[in-house]
Scaffold this motif. Structure first.
Motif, short mmCIF file in Angstrom:
data_model
loop_
_atom_site.label_atom_id
_atom_site.label_comp_id
_atom_site.label_asym_id
_atom_site.label_seq_id
_atom_site.Cartn_x
_atom_site.Cartn_y
_atom_site.Cartn_z
N GLY A 154 0.82 -1.21 0.00
CA GLY A 154 0.00 0.00 0.00
C GLY A 154 0.86 1.26 0.00
N ASP A 155 0.20 2.40 -0.12
CA ASP A 155 0.89 3.69 -0.23
C ASP A 155 0.67 4.53 1.02
N PHE A 156 1.69 5.29 1.38
CA PHE A 156 1.65 6.11 2.58
C PHE A 156 2.15 7.51 2.27
N SER A 157 1.74 8.47 3.10
CA SER A 157 2.31 9.82 3.02
C SER A 157 2.64 10.28 4.43
N ALA A 158 3.65 11.13 4.53
CA ALA A 158 4.06 11.65 5.84
C ALA A 158 4.81 12.96 5.65
#
Length: 403
Positions: A154-158
């Protein structure tokens, strides 16, 4: 795209240490560890033969940095911020007591790396750190405000990320894409492969204090020497391999070492042997072990000097005395290859040191990107020093991420 405040890439020593410290200092932050394996802390598990060599009992920063072939100058400041004593206190506050062994290495009193692993897992759970296993990071992008991380799950942002993956070529490639320069990795801690009759059939023999030099270079080290089935090991060799990592790689791991088994000069040794020739005249040289050497090693060096087992001291000629003195103080061995030291694979290489701000462990090139542990071009000799670098970098990075 799942949004997080802080993402730590790498579920190893530095990754867990940083994530726990971030979450502890600011409980409102959502901290997530992305670990590519089905479980993390693998290096912790095997370190120190399964006991986990947490750090080293060296409490003076100027002395501690001398154990880092790459990173000596850069780590002096960080070690004034967080050092061995701080590491001991950090673990003791969390119920893990450490002990010092004779050689300065420090282990949990339990003698089990599982104690350290359990400490990290319990603290991560306590501070609600989200640990995601089997998440292989594929890409890392940055638009100036957020980092976008694509993984196998899956994809994440931070807003902020910390890279603490250790020596990982795929992650180094991603950091190169972000503008970083990578010093190409070469093995750092390794043993020497040697086939030689003088050490054949005597594995396990230890010479307690030798001096080893790589001929044709300025490289040398001192300390215990272990004879193995495949060649030579122990601190004197491992230290040499760490400080000579780049030079020995250039030579394709084919070179010569000169070993002084008794840490004395050729002439002084020769003078001693001449006295022994008088004092032990009727005894066999082979059976008269000298210089506190292991008996089996003495036997090998005597035979290599051109003597028979029954040769008496009184019968030694000038050439034989000189040959024995030479074997004791300047024995040359041909190294042909290397072997990894146990499971503790360490490399020299990683993010260029000039591209890291060592006051904060933030990248100088990419804002809000932090780096800790061996992903940077820092490595150490064996004895708990690589872990201390991990704890120090992770702690300082965590402190600055929270600010």
């Amino acid at each position: 795209m799942i949004s997080k405040d802080i993402i730590v890439v790498g579920g190893g020593a530095a990754g867990f240490f940083a994530a726990i410290n971030i979450a502890e200092q600011n409980p409102n932050l959502k901290v997530t560890i992305l670990e590519r394996g089905k479980e993390g802390l693998g290096k912790v598990k095997v370190s120190g033969g399964g006991r986990c060599n947490v750090t080293h009992a060296e409490f003076i920063p100027q002395e501690l940095v001398q154990n880092y072939p790459r990173g000596e100058k850069e780590l002096l400041g960080p070690f004034h911020q967080f050092m061995t004593g701080d590491t001991i206190e950090w673990f003791e506050k969390r119920g893990v007591e450490l002990k010092i062994e004779e050689d300065g290495r420090m282990f949990p009193v339990s003698n089990s790396s599982q104690t350290i692993i359990d400490c990290f897992l319990n603290e991560a759970e306590k501070h609600q750190v989200d640990v995601l296993y089997n998440h292989v990071v594929k890409t890392i992008d940055n638009d100036g405000k957020l980092f976008q991380i694509k993984t196998s799950q899956g994809d994440f942002s931070a807003e902020k990320i910390l890279i603490a993956t250790g020596s990982n070529p795929k992650i180094w490639n991603l950091l190169e894409n972000l503008g970083h320069t990578i010093s190409q990795p070469v093995p750092s801690l390794f043993t020497f492969n040697i086939k030689d009759n003088r050490i054949k059939d005597i594995p396990g023999v230890v010479a307690k204090d030798v001096e080893v030099r790589v001929l044709g270079t300025d490289l040398w080290s001192e300390g215990p020497l272990l004879i193995t089935h495949w060649g030579l090991s122990a601190p004197s060799i491992l230290k040499l391999s760490a400080f000579g990592a780049l030079e020995l790689a250039k030579r394709g791991y084919k070179f010569q070492v000169e070993i002084n088994f008794i840490r004395d000069s050729f002439q002084s040794c020769l003078d001693t042997l001449k006295v022994l020739k008088q004092d032990l005249a009727k005894k066999a040289v082979f059976k008269s072990t000298q210089f506190d050497l292991p008996k089996r090693l003495w036997h090998k060096l005597v035979l290599a000097s051109g003597m028979e087992e029954e040769t008496r001291w009184a019968d030694l000629n000038k050439g034989q005395l000189e040959a024995l003195a030479s074997q004791l103080t300047q024995a040359v061995f041909n190294v042909d290859g290397k072997s990894t030291f146990k499971e503790e694979f360490v490399t020299a290489g990683g993010v260029n040191l000039k591209e890291v701000n060592f006051k904060t462990f933030e990248s100088k090139l990419v804002k809000n990107l932090y780096l800790a542990g061996e992903v940077i071009n820092v490595d150490a000799v064996t004895g708990g020093f690589n872990f201390q670098n991990a704890w120090t970098g992770a702690y300082i990075a965590a402190k600055n991420i929270v600010q």
